[in-house]
Design a protein around this motif. Structure first.
Motif, PDB file in Angstrom:
ATOM      1  N   SER A  90     -39.677  19.681 -24.289  1.00 14.68           N
ATOM      2  CA  SER A  90     -40.305  20.743 -25.075  1.00 14.68           C
ATOM      3  C   SER A  90     -41.784  20.957 -24.770  1.00 14.68           C
ATOM      4  CB  SER A  90     -40.153  20.451 -26.579  1.00 14.68           C
ATOM      5  OG  SER A  90     -40.692  19.178 -26.899  1.00 14.68           O
ATOM      6  N   SER A  91     -42.466  19.987 -24.162  1.00 14.05           N
ATOM      7  CA  SER A  91     -43.887  20.164 -23.871  1.00 14.05           C
ATOM      8  C   SER A  91     -44.053  21.102 -22.674  1.00 14.05           C
ATOM      9  CB  SER A  91     -44.554  18.825 -23.561  1.00 14.05           C
ATOM     10  OG  SER A  91     -44.194  18.349 -22.282  1.00 14.05           O
ATOM     11  N   GLU A  92     -45.132  21.863 -22.692  1.00 14.90           N
ATOM     12  CA  GLU A  92     -45.370  22.854 -21.648  1.00 14.90           C
ATOM     13  C   GLU A  92     -45.509  22.192 -20.273  1.00 14.90           C
ATOM     14  OE1 GLU A  92     -48.567  26.442 -20.540  1.00 14.90           O
ATOM     15  OE2 GLU A  92     -48.767  25.263 -22.378  1.00 14.90           O
ATOM     16  N   HIS A  93     -46.238  21.080 -20.224  1.00 12.06           N
ATOM     17  CA  HIS A  93     -46.445  20.398 -18.949  1.00 12.06           C
ATOM     18  C   HIS A  93     -45.121  19.901 -18.381  1.00 12.06           C
ATOM     19  CE1 HIS A  93     -48.219  17.890 -15.836  1.00 12.06           C
ATOM     20  NE2 HIS A  93     -47.497  16.875 -16.277  1.00 12.06           N
ATOM     21  N   ALA A  94     -44.313  19.257 -19.212  1.00 10.95           N
ATOM     22  CA  ALA A  94     -43.035  18.718 -18.732  1.00 10.95           C
ATOM     23  C   ALA A  94     -42.091  19.841 -18.304  1.00 10.95           C
ATOM     24  CB  ALA A  94     -42.386  17.861 -19.815  1.00 10.95           C
ATOM     25  N   GLN A  95     -42.117  20.961 -19.021  1.00 13.01           N
ATOM     26  CA  GLN A  95     -41.267  22.090 -18.642  1.00 13.01           C
ATOM     27  C   GLN A  95     -41.665  22.639 -17.281  1.00 13.01           C
ATOM     28  OE1 GLN A  95     -41.411  24.896 -21.900  1.00 13.01           O
ATOM     29  NE2 GLN A  95     -39.856  23.799 -23.077  1.00 13.01           N
ATOM     30  N   LYS A  96     -42.960  22.659 -16.986  1.00 11.28           N
ATOM     31  CA  LYS A  96     -43.415  23.123 -15.674  1.00 11.28           C
ATOM     32  C   LYS A  96     -42.926  22.185 -14.570  1.00 11.28           C
ATOM     33  CE  LYS A  96     -47.538  25.655 -17.156  1.00 11.28           C
ATOM     34  NZ  LYS A  96     -49.028  25.727 -17.123  1.00 11.28           N
ATOM     35  N   VAL A  97     -42.916  20.879 -14.866  1.00  7.20           N
ATOM     36  CA  VAL A  97     -42.423  19.914 -13.883  1.00  7.20           C
ATOM     37  C   VAL A  97     -40.941  20.168 -13.604  1.00  7.20           C
ATOM     38  CG1 VAL A  97     -41.937  17.472 -13.460  1.00  7.20           C
ATOM     39  CG2 VAL A  97     -44.129  18.154 -14.454  1.00  7.20           C
ATOM     40  N   PHE A  98     -40.148  20.357 -14.653  1.00  2.00           N
ATOM     41  CA  PHE A  98     -38.723  20.613 -14.467  1.00  2.00           C
ATOM     42  C   PHE A  98     -38.494  21.939 -13.739  1.00  2.00           C
ATOM     43  CE2 PHE A  98     -37.877  17.034 -17.091  1.00  2.00           C
ATOM     44  CZ  PHE A  98     -36.546  16.707 -16.888  1.00  2.00           C
ATOM     45  N   ALA A  99     -39.347  22.921 -14.021  1.00  2.00           N
ATOM     46  CA  ALA A  99     -39.220  24.207 -13.327  1.00  2.00           C
ATOM     47  C   ALA A  99     -39.497  24.053 -11.837  1.00  2.00           C
ATOM     48  CB  ALA A  99     -40.177  25.221 -13.945  1.00  2.00           C
ATOM     49  N   LYS A 100     -40.493  23.249 -11.488  1.00  2.00           N
ATOM     50  CA  LYS A 100     -40.786  23.002 -10.072  1.00  2.00           C
ATOM     51  C   LYS A 100     -39.605  22.305  -9.392  1.00  2.00           C
ATOM     52  CE  LYS A 100     -45.846  22.677 -10.417  1.00  2.00           C
ATOM     53  NZ  LYS A 100     -46.200  23.632  -9.336  1.00  2.00           N
ATOM     54  N   ILE A 101     -38.981  21.372 -10.114  1.00  2.00           N
ATOM     55  CA  ILE A 101     -37.826  20.670  -9.551  1.00  2.00           C
ATOM     56  C   ILE A 101     -36.674  21.642  -9.316  1.00  2.00           C
ATOM     57  CG2 ILE A 101     -36.014  19.000 -10.104  1.00  2.00           C
ATOM     58  CD1 ILE A 101     -38.151  17.269 -11.420  1.00  2.00           C
ATOM     59  N   LEU A 102     -36.375  22.474 -10.315  1.00  2.00           N
ATOM     60  CA  LEU A 102     -35.263  23.418 -10.165  1.00  2.00           C
ATOM     61  C   LEU A 102     -35.557  24.432  -9.068  1.00  2.00           C
ATOM     62  CD1 LEU A 102     -32.534  24.431 -11.074  1.00  2.00           C
ATOM     63  CD2 LEU A 102     -33.658  25.726 -12.903  1.00  2.00           C
TER      64      LEU A 102
END
Length: 348
Positions: free
Chosen positions: A164-176
């Motif tokens: 749910s955190s913005e930073h972690a979501q950006k990391v997952f988006a980069k992975i995908l």
């Protein structure tokens, strides 16, 4: 309140939600069609249709149909819960209000998880619109490209739903985005590892990536490590923010290997006859190891914190921070130990 009134209210709310959903999906569709490189567009659309609440299709009329189907399905589930909660309460011998509260809590969790995945999907599209050669992989036509593995997507969706955190979501988006651009770039093990990484460990790994040197070919990191500049077990890196205790934390998370005395041969990064076979990568720049004139290429064993397979996969998406103090110390170490000059290769 009658069932008819309840349905009317749900229909009104549903229309409003559908409008917002359609608007968001339309925006995503436009980004996909106009901004994402053609070779990966088909794969991206399939992934979005698999992961997102509103499957991104084109044209928009298909979206409207999908939303209507999902709305009807949601309303049916609400009626089913309303009809069965009294029966459940009797069977379990609990207050019906408790069943209602539990159902509401379950619904909130499901909605929160879907919001998380949808936000990550939107960020993924943004990441892919930024792709330019050589990071974009155009080797084959859209029809020939392999798709993201379904089992991998299952694991990704399960882990991403909890972020749910913005930073972690950006990391997952980069992975995908990386996986869509080049399937099999990230393992399922790495997905689980990154979801367990706390903020302090993530910051340490970001520093390790910023200090690291690596040997890379397109789509593959052969070796990545942080040179110890001495004995890491005796805190040789403490001056640069990486004391031995921090190294142990990265080992515990499976980001670096346990053997701190391991080495890799970097002789291909040495300049011979004015050329370098495989540049050394540091701070997202290419570097050469320049020997004195007339000296031949020799074995060059560089020791230090070696990244694991998961660590190497994540190196490609970490935002690096400048580490001039360490870079200078590393250059002096290479000069003293191997009689080579660390020289940045100018971009063409």
């Amino acid at each position: 309140m009658s069932e008819q009134n309840t349905d009317d209210e749900q229909g009104s709310d549903g229309n409003e939600d559908s409008g917002r959903l359609l608007s968001t999906a339309t925006d995503l569709t436009e980004m996909v069609v106009t901004g994402v490189p053609a070779p990966i567009r088909r794969s991206l659309i399939k992934v979005l249709g698999r992961l997102t609440t509103a499957a991104v299709e084109y044209p928009v009329t298909l979206l409207e149909n999908a939303i209507k189907e999902r709305k009807a399905e949601s309303n049916a589930r609400v009626r089913l819960i309303d009809a069965s909660k009294t029966q459940i309460a009797k069977q379990m011998k609990v207050d019906p209000a408790y069943v209602q509260a539990a159902a509401s809590k379950f619904a909130e969790r499901i909605v929160r998880e879907r919001v998380n995945v949808d936000q990550i999907a939107a960020l993924t599209v943004e990441e892919l619109t930024k792709l330019q050669p050589p990071h974009q992989v155009p080797d084959n036509s859209p029809e020939d490209r392999s798709d993201v593995d379904e089992d991998w997507l299952n694991v990704f969706e399960g882990e991403a739903a909890q972020v749910s955190s913005e930073h972690a979501q950006k990391v997952f988006a980069k992975i995908l985005a990386g996986e869509i651009n080049r399937p099999s770039s990230f393992s399922k093990k790495t997905l689980k590892l990154i979801s367990q990484l706390d903020n302090s460990a993530a910051q340490l790994f970001s520093l390790a990536c910023s200090m690291s040197v690596s040997l890379q070919i397109p789509g593959h990191i052969i070796d990545a490590r942080v040179l110890g500049l001495g004995r890491i077990g005796q805190n040789s890196l403490a001056t640069y923010g990486m004391p031995y205790g921090a190294v142990v934390i990265l080992q515990e998370y499976g980001l670096i290997v346990s053997d701190l005395a391991g080495y890799s041969d970097y002789q291909l990064s040495q300049v011979v006859d004015g050329t370098v076979s495989l540049p050394l990568t540091h701070q997202n720049e290419h570097w050469a190891l320049v020997k004195q004139q007339g000296q031949a290429r020799t074995e060059m064993r560089l020791e230090g914190m070696q990244f694991t397979a998961s660590g190497r996969e994540l190196l490609s998406i970490v935002e690096l921070q400048p580490v001039p103090k360490y870079t200078e110390a590393m250059a002096a170490f290479l000069r003293n130990q191997f009689q080579v000059e660390l020289t940045k290769i100018a971009k063409a």
